[in-house]
Design a protein around this motif. Structure first.
Motif, PDB file in Angstrom:
ATOM      1  N   LEU A  12       0.027  -3.969  21.114  1.00  0.00           N
ATOM      2  CA  LEU A  12       1.074  -4.802  21.715  1.00  0.00           C
ATOM      3  C   LEU A  12       0.887  -4.996  23.215  1.00  0.00           C
ATOM      4  N   ALA A  13       0.347  -3.976  23.894  1.00  0.00           N
ATOM      5  CA  ALA A  13       0.127  -4.100  25.341  1.00  0.00           C
ATOM      6  C   ALA A  13      -0.885  -5.208  25.627  1.00  0.00           C
ATOM      7  N   GLY A  14      -1.996  -5.182  24.908  1.00  0.00           N
ATOM      8  CA  GLY A  14      -3.031  -6.200  25.105  1.00  0.00           C
ATOM      9  C   GLY A  14      -2.525  -7.579  24.707  1.00  0.00           C
ATOM     10  N   LEU A  31     -10.549  -8.544  23.210  1.00  0.00           N
ATOM     11  CA  LEU A  31     -11.524  -7.778  22.417  1.00  0.00           C
ATOM     12  C   LEU A  31     -10.812  -6.636  21.713  1.00  0.00           C
ATOM     13  N   GLU A  32     -10.976  -6.549  20.412  1.00  0.00           N
ATOM     14  CA  GLU A  32     -10.322  -5.485  19.635  1.00  0.00           C
ATOM     15  C   GLU A  32     -11.381  -4.849  18.727  1.00  0.00           C
ATOM     16  N   SER A  33     -11.405  -3.510  18.740  1.00  0.00           N
ATOM     17  CA  SER A  33     -12.464  -2.839  17.989  1.00  0.00           C
ATOM     18  C   SER A  33     -12.231  -2.844  16.474  1.00  0.00           C
ATOM     19  N   GLY A  39      -2.759  -2.742  16.750  1.00  0.00           N
ATOM     20  CA  GLY A  39      -2.927  -1.344  17.166  1.00  0.00           C
ATOM     21  C   GLY A  39      -2.132  -0.400  16.297  1.00  0.00           C
ATOM     22  N   ARG A  40      -1.316   0.445  16.953  1.00  0.00           N
ATOM     23  CA  ARG A  40      -0.555   1.448  16.200  1.00  0.00           C
ATOM     24  C   ARG A  40       0.581   0.834  15.379  1.00  0.00           C
ATOM     25  N   ALA A  41       0.949  -0.393  15.685  1.00  0.00           N
ATOM     26  CA  ALA A  41       1.995  -1.070  14.899  1.00  0.00           C
ATOM     27  C   ALA A  41       1.294  -1.954  13.864  1.00  0.00           C
ATOM     28  N   GLN A  57       7.470   2.548   9.547  1.00  0.00           N
ATOM     29  CA  GLN A  57       8.507   1.589   9.910  1.00  0.00           C
ATOM     30  C   GLN A  57       8.651   1.558  11.431  1.00  0.00           C
ATOM     31  N   HIS A  58       8.563   0.380  12.024  1.00  0.00           N
ATOM     32  CA  HIS A  58       8.777   0.255  13.460  1.00  0.00           C
ATOM     33  C   HIS A  58      10.114  -0.440  13.690  1.00  0.00           C
ATOM     34  N   VAL A  59      10.971   0.182  14.485  1.00  0.00           N
ATOM     35  CA  VAL A  59      12.233  -0.477  14.787  1.00  0.00           C
ATOM     36  C   VAL A  59      12.364  -0.658  16.302  1.00  0.00           C
ATOM     37  N   ALA A  60      13.077  -1.702  16.680  1.00  0.00           N
ATOM     38  CA  ALA A  60      13.364  -1.918  18.107  1.00  0.00           C
ATOM     39  C   ALA A  60      14.882  -1.834  18.267  1.00  0.00           C
ATOM     40  N   ARG A 236     -16.061  -3.654  19.809  1.00  0.00           N
ATOM     41  CA  ARG A 236     -15.764  -2.382  20.491  1.00  0.00           C
ATOM     42  C   ARG A 236     -16.418  -2.363  21.862  1.00  0.00           C
ATOM     43  N   VAL A 237     -15.614  -2.169  22.879  1.00  0.00           N
ATOM     44  CA  VAL A 237     -16.183  -2.073  24.229  1.00  0.00           C
ATOM     45  C   VAL A 237     -16.757  -0.676  24.405  1.00  0.00           C
ATOM     46  N   HIS A 238     -17.960  -0.645  24.927  1.00  0.00           N
ATOM     47  CA  HIS A 238     -18.658   0.629  25.062  1.00  0.00           C
ATOM     48  C   HIS A 238     -18.563   1.142  26.497  1.00  0.00           C
ATOM     49  N   GLY A 438      -0.907  -0.492  28.438  1.00  0.00           N
ATOM     50  CA  GLY A 438      -0.756   0.507  27.365  1.00  0.00           C
ATOM     51  C   GLY A 438       0.557   1.220  27.567  1.00  0.00           C
ATOM     52  N   ASP A 439       1.152   1.677  26.456  1.00  0.00           N
ATOM     53  CA  ASP A 439       2.469   2.306  26.553  1.00  0.00           C
ATOM     54  C   ASP A 439       2.471   3.529  27.455  1.00  0.00           C
ATOM     55  N   TRP A 440       1.304   4.104  27.729  1.00  0.00           N
ATOM     56  CA  TRP A 440       1.197   5.322  28.532  1.00  0.00           C
ATOM     57  C   TRP A 440       1.150   5.042  30.035  1.00  0.00           C
ATOM     58  N   THR A 448       6.844   3.133  23.221  1.00  0.00           N
ATOM     59  CA  THR A 448       7.512   2.248  22.255  1.00  0.00           C
ATOM     60  C   THR A 448       6.864   0.871  22.325  1.00  0.00           C
ATOM     61  N   MET A 449       7.263   0.002  21.416  1.00  0.00           N
ATOM     62  CA  MET A 449       6.773  -1.376  21.476  1.00  0.00           C
ATOM     63  C   MET A 449       7.247  -2.019  22.778  1.00  0.00           C
ATOM     64  N   GLU A 450       8.480  -1.705  23.185  1.00  0.00           N
ATOM     65  CA  GLU A 450       9.003  -2.247  24.439  1.00  0.00           C
ATOM     66  C   GLU A 450       8.135  -1.761  25.609  1.00  0.00           C
TER      67      GLU A 450
HETATM   68  C1  FAD Z   1       3.816   6.249  13.265  1.00  0.00           C
HETATM   69  C2  FAD Z   1       4.337   5.498  14.446  1.00  0.00           C
HETATM   70  C3  FAD Z   1       5.680   5.104  14.479  1.00  0.00           C
HETATM   71  C4  FAD Z   1       6.172   4.428  15.585  1.00  0.00           C
HETATM   72  N1  FAD Z   1       7.471   3.965  15.563  1.00  0.00           N
HETATM   73  C5  FAD Z   1       7.898   3.174  16.567  1.00  0.00           C
HETATM   74  C6  FAD Z   1       9.169   2.546  16.487  1.00  0.00           C
HETATM   75  O1  FAD Z   1       9.901   2.670  15.512  1.00  0.00           O
HETATM   76  N2  FAD Z   1       9.561   1.766  17.532  1.00  0.00           N
HETATM   77  C7  FAD Z   1       8.772   1.552  18.622  1.00  0.00           C
HETATM   78  O2  FAD Z   1       9.173   0.810  19.526  1.00  0.00           O
HETATM   79  N3  FAD Z   1       7.550   2.146  18.713  1.00  0.00           N
HETATM   80  C8  FAD Z   1       7.098   2.931  17.719  1.00  0.00           C
HETATM   81  N4  FAD Z   1       5.856   3.499  17.793  1.00  0.00           N
HETATM   82  C9  FAD Z   1       5.089   3.377  19.052  1.00  0.00           C
HETATM   83  C10 FAD Z   1       4.384   2.026  19.169  1.00  0.00           C
HETATM   84  O3  FAD Z   1       3.679   1.740  17.984  1.00  0.00           O
HETATM   85  C11 FAD Z   1       3.388   2.123  20.326  1.00  0.00           C
HETATM   86  O4  FAD Z   1       4.047   2.567  21.485  1.00  0.00           O
HETATM   87  C12 FAD Z   1       2.747   0.779  20.647  1.00  0.00           C
HETATM   88  O5  FAD Z   1       2.340   0.109  19.476  1.00  0.00           O
HETATM   89  C13 FAD Z   1       1.544   1.041  21.552  1.00  0.00           C
HETATM   90  O6  FAD Z   1       0.873  -0.162  21.830  1.00  0.00           O
HETATM   91  P1  FAD Z   1      -0.387  -0.161  22.802  1.00  0.00           P
HETATM   92  O7  FAD Z   1      -0.899  -1.545  22.837  1.00  0.00           O
HETATM   93  O8  FAD Z   1      -0.038   0.516  24.075  1.00  0.00           O
HETATM   94  O9  FAD Z   1      -1.480   0.803  22.115  1.00  0.00           O
HETATM   95  P2  FAD Z   1      -2.197   0.673  20.699  1.00  0.00           P
HETATM   96  O10 FAD Z   1      -1.280   0.101  19.705  1.00  0.00           O
HETATM   97  O11 FAD Z   1      -2.792   2.001  20.406  1.00  0.00           O
HETATM   98  O12 FAD Z   1      -3.354  -0.403  20.928  1.00  0.00           O
HETATM   99  C14 FAD Z   1      -4.595  -0.097  21.513  1.00  0.00           C
HETATM  100  C15 FAD Z   1      -5.679  -0.946  20.851  1.00  0.00           C
HETATM  101  O13 FAD Z   1      -6.919  -0.739  21.529  1.00  0.00           O
HETATM  102  C16 FAD Z   1      -7.959  -0.777  20.560  1.00  0.00           C
HETATM  103  N5  FAD Z   1      -9.127  -0.112  21.135  1.00  0.00           N
HETATM  104  C17 FAD Z   1      -9.288   1.215  21.403  1.00  0.00           C
HETATM  105  N6  FAD Z   1     -10.501   1.434  21.932  1.00  0.00           N
HETATM  106  C18 FAD Z   1     -11.130   0.227  22.013  1.00  0.00           C
HETATM  107  C19 FAD Z   1     -12.412  -0.185  22.482  1.00  0.00           C
HETATM  108  N7  FAD Z   1     -13.296   0.678  22.965  1.00  0.00           N
HETATM  109  N8  FAD Z   1     -12.730  -1.501  22.415  1.00  0.00           N
HETATM  110  C20 FAD Z   1     -11.847  -2.420  21.915  1.00  0.00           C
HETATM  111  N9  FAD Z   1     -10.610  -2.069  21.450  1.00  0.00           N
HETATM  112  C21 FAD Z   1     -10.258  -0.764  21.510  1.00  0.00           C
HETATM  113  C22 FAD Z   1      -7.336  -0.031  19.376  1.00  0.00           C
HETATM  114  O14 FAD Z   1      -8.033  -0.314  18.178  1.00  0.00           O
HETATM  115  C23 FAD Z   1      -5.912  -0.575  19.386  1.00  0.00           C
HETATM  116  O15 FAD Z   1      -5.770  -1.722  18.590  1.00  0.00           O
HETATM  117  C24 FAD Z   1       5.337   4.179  16.702  1.00  0.00           C
HETATM  118  C25 FAD Z   1       3.999   4.570  16.665  1.00  0.00           C
HETATM  119  C26 FAD Z   1       3.500   5.196  15.550  1.00  0.00           C
HETATM  120  C27 FAD Z   1       2.043   5.545  15.511  1.00  0.00           C
END
Ligand code: FAD
Length: 506
Positions: A12-14, A31-33, A39-41, A57-60, A236-238, A438-440, A448-450
């Motif tokens: 979601l961040a990307g 670019l997505e690997s 991603g995690r959603a 289940q992801h809820v907002a 995949r970015v190396h 990224g969420d971090w 979170t997704m937000e």
């Molecule tokens: C089980 C679970 C339940 C959750 N429930 C909720 C919820 O109910 N409500 C809510 O708001 N949030 C929830 N979350 C949290 C939410 O899913 C995450 O905070 C959010 O999706 C993170 O998004 P992101 O883009 O930061 O990271 P990610 O979703 O991790 O995306 C990172 C992406 O980078 C890609 N990547 C990694 N390395 C490389 C590389 N070298 N080259 C290219 N691509 C690469 C990965 O494949 C991935 O697609 C939950 C998470 C999990 C796992």
């Protein structure tokens, strides 16, 4: 010539970062690997039921303003349903389980939920009053409160044991996926204030009505196509290469090299380190950003041969199973479902397989902060969860469990430990054309997704700033309700820990 950006990571961040730049006519490559975006959603196709199942289940919540801004922009806003009532099921100590409905009353925020709080019959009247006092005290705590575990704060406030067990834990462990001793007061405050007290609709739960893959893979990819974003899956970015104080290029795992004016790295913290140029990696390492801690979430997917409840969801108080979500499913016992099985499997589940075309009833049980479950045998976990459901809904005793699945996401979210904020990096790195999302990263929001969408928007702002165009991408947070502002005297006490507090934005 439009300026160009490469976004690494299709979570979601990307997606949010790419959408914001594409809207401003940038030339964007994503670019997505993996084979899909989200991603995690994400979702997967369950091979037995041939249905799409969300990894979890992801809820907002209604307060997720950036997430809904993103959804509106890319045309996803019609694919969610709002739950204006939450169904709390009494703890096992009650002689017979009962449901407490939690909803808004026609009162201005922050009073709108007080009648529901006072109606939580599984708490004594003294405990309910203690909860209301605790909420009030938390709202009056300034957002930059000194770092402290929330369990200590609750003890200092004299919160009774049952109020902690059956209210604070229920709300905060599912929102932040950590135990109360590993949640900082800041994040507990953010959930309570932003989610429940600031405005009337901020607490409402918003649930996707289609699988996550359909949202973040199919539909977003189609929007990207229309907007000229080049999406490359299985890319995949190396390595990200620096030269003379700037990023010069990216290298893909296959050796291909790519260049752009700006680069946004939107991968999780555990994946970022090996990709980064030495200096940036050292900087993030020093700060502790690359060694944040994570918490697991488990989801238990169950397919019964008949409905077990009419509720759309339930919060199970005081049990291992925390949330139950009911989802309509197109899977049938005698349809595509039966065809994929071995004869021994069909013998084992013979009755269900013979029930020609009878629809299956799907539910998903969530256990947040599932650290203890990681080593449990899956069968044991399923047995226990089904037993808990049977205690609540006696129909489960007659129902046949036709199919089940356990998914544990070990690094589901980062742990909102006291002190975590100083370890979260700003979106602008020390290199002028490298940005993080990224969420971090620093958003003031938990994992979170937000939080992810906010980080993507902030990374896009960082790119625009570096390109000499100071522009706001992040939508403004709505002001707290008038009575909330008055009651808590200082509206700063209601303000979220948002980006304005991020002092290091360059
Ligand atoms: C089980 C679970 C339940 C959750 N429930 C909720 C919820 O109910 N409500 C809510 O708001 N949030 C929830 N979350 C949290 C939410 O899913 C995450 O905070 C959010 O999706 C993170 O998004 P992101 O883009 O930061 O990271 P990610 O979703 O991790 O995306 C990172 C992406 O980078 C890609 N990547 C990694 N390395 C490389 C590389 N070298 N080259 C290219 N691509 C690469 C990965 O494949 C991935 O697609 C939950 C998470 C999990 C796992």
């Amino acid at each position: 010539m439009p300026e160009s950006a490469i976004v690494v990571g299709g979570g979601l961040a990307g997606l949010a970062a790419a959408s914001a730049l594409a809207e401003r006519s940038w030339h964007v490559t994503l670019l997505e690997s993996r084979r899909r975006l989200g991603g995690r959603a994400s979702s997967f196709r369950d091979s037995r039921t041939h249905t799409m199942v969300d990894n979890c289940q992801h809820v907002a919540m209604g307060c997720c303003t950036s997430f809904f801004d993103f959804c509106r922009k890319v045309g996803l806003d019609q694919t969610f349903r709002r739950q204006r009532t939450l169904y709390f099921v009494s703890p096992p100590s009650a002689s017979r389980p009962y449901v407490c409905r939690f909803r808004s009353f026609p009162l201005p925020a922050p009073l709108h939920l007080v009648p529901s709080l006072l109606g939580l019959r599984f708490l004594s009247i003294a405990d309910r009053c203690a909860v209301v006092r605790g909420l009030q005290r938390l709202a009056r705590t300034p957002p930059d409160v000194p770092e402290q575990p929330f369990s200590e704060w609750l003890a200092q406030c004299g919160q009774p044991r049952k109020a902690i067990e059956f209210f604070w834990k229920v709300v905060l462990v599912s929102a932040l996926s950590e135990s109360l001793d590993r949640i900082s007061v800041r994040y507990a405050r953010q959930v309570i204030v932003q989610g429940f007290l600031a405005s009337r609709r901020s607490w409402e739960m918003i649930i996707p009505s289609v699988p996550l893959d359909e949202l973040y893979d199919d539909r977003v990819r189609a929007w990207f196509r229309r907007r000229g974003v080049m999406t490359r899956l299985m890319a995949r970015v190396h390595r990200i290469r620096e030269r003379a104080g700037r990023i010069e290029r990216l290298e893909l795992a296959g050796g291909e090299r790519l260049q752009a004016d700006h680069y946004i790295l939107a991968v999780p913290y555990w994946a970022a380190g090996p990709l980064l140029p030495e200096g940036t990696r050292r900087e993030l390492d020093r700060r502790g950003s690359l060694s944040l801690q994570s918490a697991p979430i488990a989801s238990i997917h169950l397919w019964f041969d008949r409905p077990i409840t009419r509720l759309p969801h339930a919060v199970l108080v005081g049990r291992l199973s925390q949330w139950v979500f009911i989802r309509p499913t197109e899977a049938t016992a005698g349809g595509p479902f039966a065809s994929g099985h071995s004869p021994s499997w069909r013998r084992l589940h013979g009755e269900a397989s013979r029930a020609a075309k009878s629809p299956l009833f799907y539910c998903q049980v969530i256990v947040s902060q599932a650290r203890e479950l990681v080593r449990w045998p899956k069968n044991e976990l399923i047995r226990l969860v089904v037993q808990e459901l049977a205690d609540v809904w006696p129909t489960v005793q007659q129902a046949q469990l036709v199919h089940s699945r356990v998914i544990v996401e070990h690094r589901a979210v980062f742990s909102p430990l006291p002190g975590v904020d100083v370890r979260r990096p700003p979106q602008q790195t020390g290199l002028p054309n490298l940005h993080l999302a990224g969420d971090w990263t620093q958003t003031g929001w938990p994992s979170t997704m937000e939080g992810a969408v906010r980080s993507g928007y902030l990374a896009a702002e960082s790119v625009l700033r570096a390109a000499g165009r100071t522009e706001r991408v992040l939508p403004p947070d709505p002001p707290p309700a008038w009575l909330s502002q008055m009651m808590f005297a200082d509206s700063a006490a209601l303000r979220p820990l948002g980006p304005p507090l991020v002092s290091e934005q360059r």
